[in-house]
Design a protein around this motif. Structure first.
Motif, PDB file in Angstrom:
ATOM      1  N   THR A 100       0.815  -1.212   0.000  1.00  0.00           N
ATOM      2  CA  THR A 100       0.000   0.000   0.000  1.00  0.00           C
ATOM      3  C   THR A 100       0.852   1.267   0.000  1.00  0.00           C
ATOM      4  N   LYS A 106      -2.745   3.039  -7.638  1.00  0.00           N
ATOM      5  CA  LYS A 106      -4.158   2.996  -8.023  1.00  0.00           C
ATOM      6  C   LYS A 106      -4.399   3.452  -9.459  1.00  0.00           C
ATOM      7  N   ASP A 111      -1.567  -3.496 -10.509  1.00  0.00           N
ATOM      8  CA  ASP A 111      -2.430  -4.545  -9.956  1.00  0.00           C
ATOM      9  C   ASP A 111      -2.717  -5.623 -11.005  1.00  0.00           C
ATOM     10  N   SER A 133      -7.377  -1.188   1.841  1.00  0.00           N
ATOM     11  CA  SER A 133      -6.712  -0.974   0.556  1.00  0.00           C
ATOM     12  C   SER A 133      -6.457  -2.297  -0.149  1.00  0.00           C
TER      13      SER A 133
END
Length: 182
Positions: A100, A106, A111, A133
């Motif tokens: 995180t 993001k 990911d 998260s």
């Protein structure tokens, strides 16, 4: 970011005062099962600080073909930088500790890239303190592509297994000689 592999694993344990003889938390067995599985999923490990996430993962990857990449608080590691690094690593097991803390994660392809690596047979383990998260990862690119282990809670039997000898050693010195329980 710090990279730990076979060349500096023992040195890292020493620097961080990790005793390789410490007993394993119960979740470590689940991590080892994941490592030996053929699942094409990413393993997310979340829990409060000090609950053994990092130590447990280090125990699980000991003497395995693994790289342990830990993000360091206050030192920015960008998602793009991490993707470049991961594309150069040949290890079968990739651990991203304190995921995180990756900057710009993001808004990046990171990911999804983790799942791509998992679908190619790599074991991808992600740890983090911020469980929300990590859980949010399962709503984006990792939907149905991740499994989670929570380390915060410890069963009574696990607690006894890990700490009983220390508790007994302390209390047995306090019981007067010749004392008989009723």
């Amino acid at each position: 970011m710090r990279i730990i592999d076979k060349t500096n694993y023992d040195e890292y344990l020493l620097e961080n005062e990790v005793n390789s003889n410490w007993k394993k938390r119960d979740f470590v067995t689940e991590v080892e099962k994941y490592i030996n599985s053929v699942l094409s999923k990413v393993l997310l490990i979340s829990g409060l600080r000090g609950t053994g996430k990092s130590i447990g993962v280090l125990q699980a990857i000991n003497e395995k073909d693994a790289v342990y990449i830990t993000m360091e608080q206050g030192i920015l590691t960008s998602a793009e930088e991490l993707i470049k690094l991961l594309s150069t690593r040949d290890e079968k097991i990739i651990v991203l500790d304190e995921y995180t803390w990756v900057n710009g994660r993001k808004d990046s392809e990171l990911d999804g890239y983790l799942y791509t690596l998992a679908s190619r047979g790599k074991r991808i383990i992600v740890t983090g303190t911020e469980s929300l998260s990590l859980e949010a990862l399962k709503l984006g690119p990792l939907i149905h592509r991740a499994i989670t282990i929570h380390t915060t809670h410890m069963s009574f039997s696990e607690y006894c297994r890990l700490y009983w000898s220390r508790i007994w050693a302390k209390t047995s010195r306090q019981i007067p000689r010749g004392y008989k329980s009723r």
